[in-house]
Design an enzyme around this catalytic site. Structure first.
Site, short mmCIF file in Angstrom:
data_model
loop_
_atom_site.label_atom_id
_atom_site.label_comp_id
_atom_site.label_asym_id
_atom_site.label_seq_id
_atom_site.Cartn_x
_atom_site.Cartn_y
_atom_site.Cartn_z
N ARG A 234 0.80 -1.26 -0.11
CA ARG A 234 0.14 0.05 -0.16
C ARG A 234 0.92 1.11 0.04
NH1 ARG A 234 -4.52 -1.82 -2.01
NH2 ARG A 234 -6.19 -2.19 -0.59
N GLU A 263 -3.74 7.83 -5.95
CA GLU A 263 -3.74 7.26 -7.45
C GLU A 263 -5.25 7.11 -7.77
OE1 GLU A 263 -4.27 2.54 -6.18
OE2 GLU A 263 -2.23 3.44 -6.22
N HIS A 281 -1.45 -0.02 -10.39
CA HIS A 281 -1.90 -0.68 -9.13
C HIS A 281 -2.40 -1.97 -9.88
CE1 HIS A 281 -3.87 -0.49 -5.02
NE2 HIS A 281 -3.60 -1.74 -5.28
#
Length: 315
Positions: A234, A263, A281
């Site tokens: 994370r 993001e 991601h």
């Protein structure tokens, strides 16, 4: 009998939507222009939330749903769910562990290889004609025999370390305590001490208040100007401002990142750097894993309303 109503926080793949739509009445929060009004309109009948790891469910949303019984998270991370608010109401929370573990580990190792060997830049070198015009691509760095550190030896961290062992790397790790299953690897008590003694530092911790910015300026600078940071956990586990300062100032060699603060609107400072590998991601972004994740979200919801044990409970 009417279908159970579920508040869907974010978009899913089409195959997940088909399954969920067939079983439940899905209220698409993410499509609503006035989200507060949308919640108010449907609140009385919403018994479940289907969300994604990065979207979660905050206290305000949880408290606005008086009939809520379960929050089913698409993803292994559930730090964006207010667990205290859920716990106070006896609301169940589930996630999708295990099914994405190996894909995430695969991408972490791939990122290390790609950045160390200059794969992206080398391809551009070929396509631009530089190979023919200017000769060979600049020399890069080997992987095998180097020192790797894994910060957080949970499911994903273990799979990363197991893969790195295939490169004959010297592997160390840091966690809250030594792990019985990691006798072949060196335990180090703190993140800073771990960073001091490795060439590659993989961050594979679950995110929590306790781990926020655990990779801070001191850890980053301990990794040093020849070190590489790889984050497949994370964004909150890393002090992003300190990371950018170190990358720009030469105090850290390189960073391979799949997660970022804010993001997908990442800090533009990253875009000006040539010592980073940036990914959107998508560590779990394979057809196989995403289908398994979606099925777990569905299975947890069905189990809740059928009065059966939850397959993957967090709370």
């Amino acid at each position: 009998m009417s279908k159970v109503e579920i508040l869907q926080i974010g978009a899913y793949q089409s195959w997940d939507d088909e399954r969920l739509n067939a079983q439940f009445t899905m209220r698409r929060y993410y499509e609503a222009e006035d989200k507060q009004a949308f919640v108010k309109e449907h609140a009385a009948n919403i018994r479940g939330i289907a969300t994604r790891g990065e979207l979660g469910a905050d206290r305000a949303l949880i408290e606005a749903l008086p009939a809520l019984e379960i929050i089913s998270v698409y993803g292994v991370g559930y730090d964006a769910v207010d667990l205290d608010a859920a716990r106070e109401r006896g609301i169940r929370v589930t996630n999708t562990p295990d099914v994405l573990t190996k894909d995430v580990a695969d991408l972490g190792v791939a990122m290390m290889l790609c950045l160390s060997r200059g794969v992206v830049g080398a391809e551009a070198w070929v396509k631009s004609g530089n190979w023919a015009e200017k000769g060979l691509y600049p020399l890069m760095h080997r992987i095998h025999g180097k020192r790797a550190g894994v910060l957080g030896l949970g499911r994903i961290g273990y799979e990363v370390a197991r893969r790195l062992s295939g490169f004959d790397m010297d592997i160390a790790y840091s966690d809250v305590a030594p792990k019985d299953f990691a006798s072949d690897w060196t335990y180090v008590e703190t993140a800073e001490k771990l960073a001091e003694n490795v060439d590659f530092l993989f961050v594979t911790l679950a995110a929590s208040a306790a781990t926020r910015h655990i990779v801070d300026k001191s850890v980053i600078e301990a990794l040093g100007p020849d070190g590489m940071l790889v984050n497949i956990s994370r964004a909150s586990n890393i002090d992003e401002e300190a990371l950018l300062d170190a990358l720009e100032g030469g105090k850290l060699g390189a960073a391979a990142l799949d997660v970022f603060d804010g993001e997908p609107n990442i800090n533009p400072r990253f875009l000006a750097l040539d010592n980073v590998l940036l990914q959107p991601h998508h560590a779990s972004g394979t057809y196989e894993t995403r289908k398994a994740m979606g099925k777990l979200v569905f299975d947890n919801l069905v189990a809740q309303f059928d009065g059966k044990p939850l397959p993957t409970p967090v709370l």
